[in-house]
Enzyme design. Structure first.
Site, PDB file in Angstrom:
ATOM      1  N   GLU A  77       0.820  -1.211   0.000  1.00  0.00           N
ATOM      2  CA  GLU A  77       0.000   0.000   0.000  1.00  0.00           C
ATOM      3  C   GLU A  77       0.857   1.266   0.000  1.00  0.00           C
ATOM      4  O   GLU A  77       0.599   2.221  -0.738  1.00  0.00           O
ATOM      5  CB  GLU A  77      -0.930  -0.017   1.219  1.00  0.00           C
ATOM      6  CG  GLU A  77      -1.687   1.277   1.486  1.00  0.00           C
ATOM      7  CD  GLU A  77      -2.681   1.648   0.385  1.00  0.00           C
ATOM      8  OE1 GLU A  77      -3.146   2.798   0.380  1.00  0.00           O
ATOM      9  OE2 GLU A  77      -2.988   0.777  -0.471  1.00  0.00           O
ATOM     10  N   HIS A  80       2.669   2.041  -3.284  1.00  0.00           N
ATOM     11  CA  HIS A  80       1.739   2.676  -4.222  1.00  0.00           C
ATOM     12  C   HIS A  80       1.593   4.159  -3.911  1.00  0.00           C
ATOM     13  O   HIS A  80       1.567   4.998  -4.826  1.00  0.00           O
ATOM     14  CB  HIS A  80       0.377   1.979  -4.137  1.00  0.00           C
ATOM     15  CG  HIS A  80      -0.645   2.566  -5.048  1.00  0.00           C
ATOM     16  ND1 HIS A  80      -1.825   3.111  -4.585  1.00  0.00           N
ATOM     17  CD2 HIS A  80      -0.670   2.731  -6.396  1.00  0.00           C
ATOM     18  CE1 HIS A  80      -2.528   3.563  -5.602  1.00  0.00           C
ATOM     19  NE2 HIS A  80      -1.856   3.351  -6.703  1.00  0.00           N
ATOM     20  N   HIS A 142     -11.646   6.225  -8.187  1.00  0.00           N
ATOM     21  CA  HIS A 142     -10.184   6.317  -8.096  1.00  0.00           C
ATOM     22  C   HIS A 142      -9.536   5.673  -9.322  1.00  0.00           C
ATOM     23  O   HIS A 142      -8.569   6.209  -9.883  1.00  0.00           O
ATOM     24  CB  HIS A 142      -9.725   5.614  -6.817  1.00  0.00           C
ATOM     25  CG  HIS A 142      -8.321   5.949  -6.412  1.00  0.00           C
ATOM     26  ND1 HIS A 142      -7.787   7.211  -6.500  1.00  0.00           N
ATOM     27  CD2 HIS A 142      -7.324   5.169  -5.916  1.00  0.00           C
ATOM     28  CE1 HIS A 142      -6.537   7.201  -6.065  1.00  0.00           C
ATOM     29  NE2 HIS A 142      -6.226   5.970  -5.725  1.00  0.00           N
ATOM     30  N   HIS A 273     -21.052  -6.227 -17.288  1.00  0.00           N
ATOM     31  CA  HIS A 273     -19.699  -6.003 -17.802  1.00  0.00           C
ATOM     32  C   HIS A 273     -19.471  -6.794 -19.090  1.00  0.00           C
ATOM     33  O   HIS A 273     -18.848  -6.292 -20.038  1.00  0.00           O
ATOM     34  CB  HIS A 273     -18.680  -6.415 -16.736  1.00  0.00           C
ATOM     35  CG  HIS A 273     -17.255  -6.161 -17.121  1.00  0.00           C
ATOM     36  ND1 HIS A 273     -16.821  -4.990 -17.700  1.00  0.00           N
ATOM     37  CD2 HIS A 273     -16.149  -6.945 -17.015  1.00  0.00           C
ATOM     38  CE1 HIS A 273     -15.521  -5.052 -17.921  1.00  0.00           C
ATOM     39  NE2 HIS A 273     -15.088  -6.236 -17.532  1.00  0.00           N
ATOM     40  N   HIS A 331      -5.184  -7.618 -16.785  1.00  0.00           N
ATOM     41  CA  HIS A 331      -6.420  -7.135 -17.385  1.00  0.00           C
ATOM     42  C   HIS A 331      -6.584  -5.634 -17.146  1.00  0.00           C
ATOM     43  O   HIS A 331      -7.036  -4.898 -18.028  1.00  0.00           O
ATOM     44  CB  HIS A 331      -7.605  -7.901 -16.793  1.00  0.00           C
ATOM     45  CG  HIS A 331      -8.874  -7.771 -17.569  1.00  0.00           C
ATOM     46  ND1 HIS A 331      -8.937  -7.863 -18.934  1.00  0.00           N
ATOM     47  CD2 HIS A 331     -10.160  -7.561 -17.168  1.00  0.00           C
ATOM     48  CE1 HIS A 331     -10.176  -7.722 -19.344  1.00  0.00           C
ATOM     49  NE2 HIS A 331     -10.936  -7.521 -18.297  1.00  0.00           N
TER      50      HIS A 331
END
Length: 375
Positions: A77, A80, A142, A273, A331
């Site tokens: 975390e 990032h 986000h 989706h 992906h």
């Protein structure tokens, strides 16, 4: 090229690459369940690094061994966050240089300043992602904010590098060098490019909607709601609860009324989706095929079709292989690549007003223009 413009171009390209890393690594952090590895913001338990908060993290992990906090998750975390903070500083430097180069045709100070606003808002979304405990709406926003940053930086980088545009060939045609029989060819070519540009913008909008659906699927942990392909639970019209699937303001895993989100709602999210993939994929396929038929856009068409094929393959593999972490992160990388390619396509097709206005005077029409598309 002046030294300042050279630095501006380097920073734009470097920031674009770093944004891709931040977007993909952010997806990896979320998919690895490390999004709450440090449950406060901007530090980790009030410290600069997880190493400084190691004792607290170990105590929390000992109390909840299967909880979201552990030292490896905390490092994921925080790495990032460090990368995102570095990107913010790069974008600030780009905005300063763009403003100083504001009279140069390869600079786009308006876009650069907009980027600063996007990144500030992204920082707030990053904070809310943690403090609001991974609410699906915040996490999806986000993701979209990260891809917006990527798209704007791609446009800036193309502009800074003086990338070729389709209107340049159209401007050469019918300029008088090819004889009187070619007088109308420039206007015809511009109109053709403008119509294709409108189609490219529509395809881009469909791609953004599809990415939003993909983000909603991922943040609601609905990627494995359908484990077969191409059908879902053996049907092309599976039982689904669309009423509760798309409530935006709610907690993770809960309906708007505070009840547990049903499997039928997760199925509705996943199936939406897939349907979106058919619509957006069909539009991108048609656009790519059309681009490949033109000499001046052949390379962008090939890039679009190749990236689309890769992304479709990754999506199917994620379903059939039960969402392995590397494929799931890939992906997300594929989605980012598609955004970058579509920015390139739209930049290539952009017809600036300096080219479009003479065509209007000759033919009585005004092609669609991108004011920011001038080389």
């Amino acid at each position: 090229m002046t030294p300042m413009l050279a630095w501006y171009r380097r920073l734009a390209l470097g920031a674009l690459l770093l944004t891709f890393v931040v977007v993909v690594f952010g997806a990896y952090v979320r998919l690895a369940d490390a999004g709450l590895g440090c449950p406060d913001w901007p530090g980790c338990y009030g410290k600069l690094t997880p190493a400084h908060a190691a004792d607290v993290i170990r105590d929390v992990h000992a109390a909840e061994p299967h909880g979201p906090v552990s030292l490896p998750k905390a490092w994921k975390e925080m790495i990032h966050r460090y990368l995102a903070a570095s990107l913010g500083l790069l974008i600030l430097a780009i905005a300063v240089l763009a403003w100083r180069l504001r009279d140069h045709p390869r600079a786009a100070p308006g876009v650069a300043l907009a980027l600063v606003g996007v990144v500030v808002f992204q920082g707030l979304l990053g904070k809310w992602t943690v403090t609001l405990l991974l609410k699906p709406a915040i996490v999806t926003a986000h993701l979209l904010g990260g891809l917006t940053t990527l798209a704007l930086l791609a446009w800036l980088a193309l502009r800074a590098c003086g990338a070729r545009q389709a209107h340049a060939r159209a401007s050469r045609e019918g300029s008088g060098r090819d004889g009187p029989g070619r007088v109308g060819s420039r206007g015809d070519s511009l109109r053709s490019t403008s119509m294709l540009a409108a189609g490219a913008r529509l395809a881009f909008v469909l791609l953004v909607v599809q990415i939003a659906l993909g983000g909603w699927t991922s943040t609601n942990y609905a990627a494995l709601a359908c484990t077969d392909f191409p059908a879902c639970h053996g049907s092309f019209s599976p039982e689904a609860d669309y009423a509760n699937a798309f409530h935006v303001v709610r907690e993770l895993g809960m309906t708007a009324d505070g009840e547990l989100l049903s499997n039928a709602a997760l199925t509705a999210i996943h199936w939406s989706h897939r349907v979106g993939a058919l619509v957006a994929g069909g539009a991108l396929l048609l656009l790519g095929w059309t681009l490949c038929r033109r000499r001046d856009t052949f390379d962008t068409g090939v890039a679009l079709l190749a990236t689309l094929a890769l992304q479709i393959g990754l999506g199917i593999a994620n379903v059939l292989l039960s969402l392995p972490l590397p494929l799931a992160a890939a992906h997300n990388a594929g989605a980012a690549l598609l955004v970058g390619v579509m920015v390139w396509v739209n930049f290539r097709l952009a017809v600036p007003s300096a080219v479009a206005l003479p065509a209007r005077r000759r033919h009585g029409t005004l092609p669609v223009v991108f004011e920011e598309g001038r080389p």
